[in-house]
Design a protein around this motif. Structure first.
Motif, PDB file in Angstrom:
ATOM      1  N   LEU A 229       0.820  -1.207   0.000  1.00  0.00           N
ATOM      2  CA  LEU A 229       0.000   0.000   0.000  1.00  0.00           C
ATOM      3  C   LEU A 229       0.860   1.265   0.000  1.00  0.00           C
ATOM      4  CD1 LEU A 229      -2.859  -1.054   2.441  1.00  0.00           C
ATOM      5  CD2 LEU A 229      -3.037  -0.688  -0.031  1.00  0.00           C
ATOM      6  N   LEU A 233       0.380   4.064  -2.884  1.00  0.00           N
ATOM      7  CA  LEU A 233       0.098   5.459  -2.560  1.00  0.00           C
ATOM      8  C   LEU A 233       1.125   6.384  -3.198  1.00  0.00           C
ATOM      9  CD1 LEU A 233      -0.970   5.090   1.179  1.00  0.00           C
ATOM     10  CD2 LEU A 233      -2.425   5.881  -0.693  1.00  0.00           C
ATOM     11  N   ALA A 255      -4.990   4.714   2.735  1.00  0.00           N
ATOM     12  CA  ALA A 255      -5.377   3.341   2.395  1.00  0.00           C
ATOM     13  C   ALA A 255      -5.465   2.532   3.671  1.00  0.00           C
ATOM     14  CB  ALA A 255      -4.360   2.722   1.435  1.00  0.00           C
ATOM     15  N   ALA A 312      -9.872   2.947   0.631  1.00  0.00           N
ATOM     16  CA  ALA A 312      -9.012   4.055   0.204  1.00  0.00           C
ATOM     17  C   ALA A 312      -9.839   5.329   0.133  1.00  0.00           C
ATOM     18  CB  ALA A 312      -8.370   3.760  -1.144  1.00  0.00           C
ATOM     19  N   THR A 385     -10.275   0.097  -3.365  1.00  0.00           N
ATOM     20  CA  THR A 385      -8.814  -0.027  -3.443  1.00  0.00           C
ATOM     21  C   THR A 385      -8.237   1.340  -3.748  1.00  0.00           C
ATOM     22  OG1 THR A 385      -8.786  -0.427  -5.830  1.00  0.00           O
ATOM     23  CG2 THR A 385      -9.021  -2.374  -4.405  1.00  0.00           C
ATOM     24  N   VAL A 386      -6.915   1.457  -3.683  1.00  0.00           N
ATOM     25  CA  VAL A 386      -6.256   2.711  -4.051  1.00  0.00           C
ATOM     26  C   VAL A 386      -6.547   3.035  -5.516  1.00  0.00           C
ATOM     27  CG1 VAL A 386      -4.012   3.840  -4.362  1.00  0.00           C
ATOM     28  CG2 VAL A 386      -4.447   2.479  -2.302  1.00  0.00           C
TER      29      VAL A 386
END
Length: 430
Positions: A229, A233, A255, A312, A385-386
């Motif tokens: 993560l 990011l 996240a 996220a 999700t991101v």
């Protein structure tokens, strides 16, 4: 806003920042100049008549305190006004001058952008001023600009020319320049929509006084999910900055690592320069030792606590969507099938809700409605999700830009109820 000690050489700092400004399309090949005054009183400045999109560190010129010049080119023809500003302000150690299109538009209308559109722009840009026209490169121009800085201005529009900003160091000067152009762009877009809403002194103070009071703690060994993560990011924040969905001084991205912990951007750090290790791990009311979490961390935490499906979150300021946030015009995404499928109906959040510690910001997003416009503060987007959150941010901004552009062409046509019903059935939208 910046680290207290800068160990990067002025040549590298200027070269890299000019590359960034050119890449962001905030100046032209021949336009603009940057300078740094070092601790010895020397002025390092971009050269005259050298391609701004292809500078090397050796192209940067040093004008010594005794007036001697070192370097393969003459210094910028605008050196006189750089020197005049430094003489007028002992606290200034960096200057950015360029011709970004929004601020140039204001310069040729003899106007100064109102930075009270949102708190960050007002805070970062400082006192703004307007310098009457004088011939580029002339002593008269130097005096016109220096007079504004002598009166305490930090960001100055040059009549029929461009903009000059100054800072205590080069990082703060660049951030001020970027925030000022962002405010100008947002204002131009907002004026195409309707009445522009500026913040009051009380509202500005409400944003400035928010804080995050987390206890420091030492996390254990990072699991592979946390490591992944952190990488994601970094990647998407850098992409967001380069696509102008985020700016260096504003916006937060987080996240979820597990039920109680999440990673979030640190406060007062240049977003595009963030590394994986810079993100702050937050566990309940604790934050990773040695780091300061974004001041939006409480809002992120409240959303994660209320919505298990959210993994996220992005608070951002893309220009076109933010233009809706500074007017009383709602963004209707029932204009493009993809927009409705990804975003559904975009809520509008009253100003200041996201600054409170009562968690009510979480009431304004749901699984059905993953995005919201924050009055005078950009947008909020959530995702599973991101990638999902970033994708929705892109779709939101693209939709906002398309709607604004459409208004310049004719009446905006939204999809009728039967089309919406068809989309809901086709894509299983509850």
């Amino acid at each position: 806003m910046t680290d207290s000690r800068d160990v990067q050489h002025p040549r590298d700092r200027i070269m890299q920042t000019m590359d960034r400004i050119y890449r962001y399309r905030m100046t032209t090949t021949s336009g603009g100049n940057l300078s740094i005054r070092d601790s010895e009183g020397n002025i390092w400045i971009t050269p005259a008549r050298v391609d701004k999109g292809n500078l090397t560190r050796n192209d940067i010129i040093c004008v010594r305190a005794d007036g001697t010049v070192e370097g393969p080119h003459p210094p910028s023809s605008e050196f006189p006004f750089h020197k005049a500003i430094y003489e007028a302000r002992d606290d200034v150690h960096a200057i950015v001058h360029a011709h970004p299109v929004a601020l140039v538009a204001f310069s040729i209308c003899q106007q100064v952008p109102d930075t009270r559109l949102f708190h960050q722009a007002h805070s970062v840009c400082g006192k703004v001023g307007f310098a009457p026209y004088a011939c580029p490169g002339s002593q008269a121009l130097g005096k016109s600009i220096a007079d504004q800085f002598a009166q305490g201005c930090d960001s100055v529009i040059l009549e029929n020319h461009g903009v000059v900003v100054a800072g205590v160091d080069f990082a703060s000067a660049f951030q001020r320049f970027e925030a000022f152009e962002f405010a100008g762009k947002t204002l131009i877009k907002a004026k195409q929509l309707g009445r522009v809403l500026s913040l009051t002194d009380e509202q500005l103070q409400q944003a400035a006084s928010r804080s995050v009071d987390f206890t420091s703690y030492e996390p254990g060994v990072a699991c592979t999910r946390e490591q992944e993560l952190r990488r994601q990011l970094c990647e998407f924040i850098r992409r967001g900055c380069r696509q102008r969905l985020l700016i260096s001084t504003e916006g937060s991205f987080s996240a979820r690592v597990n039920d109680n912990t999440f990673l979030i951007t640190p406060t007062q750090r240049d977003r595009e320069q963030l590394r994986a290790e810079d993100f702050v791990l937050v566990d309940g009311e604790r934050r990773e030792a040695g780091k300061l979490a974004s001041r939006a961390a409480n809002a992120h935490r409240a959303i994660y606590e209320m919505h298990p499906h959210v993994n996220a979150i992005v608070f951002a300021h893309p220009v076109n969507a933010t233009a809706f946030s500074v007017t009383d015009v709602s963004l209707d995404v029932r204009t493009i099938p993809e927009s409705y499928v990804f975003l559904r109906d975009v809520a509008r959040v009253p100003y200041g809700i996201q600054y409170g510690n009562d968690g009510t910001i979480a009431d304004h997003v749901t699984e059905r409605n993953p995005a919201a416009i924050l009055e005078n503060d950009g947008v909020l987007v959530t995702g599973s999700t991101v990638l999902d959150a970033f994708d929705r941010l892109e779709v939101l901004e693209s939709t906002a830009e398309a709607v604004i552009n459409a208004k310049a062409i004719g009446e905006v046509s939204v999809m009728p109820p039967q089309v919406i019903d068809e989309l809901c059935q086709e894509f299983n939208l509850g």
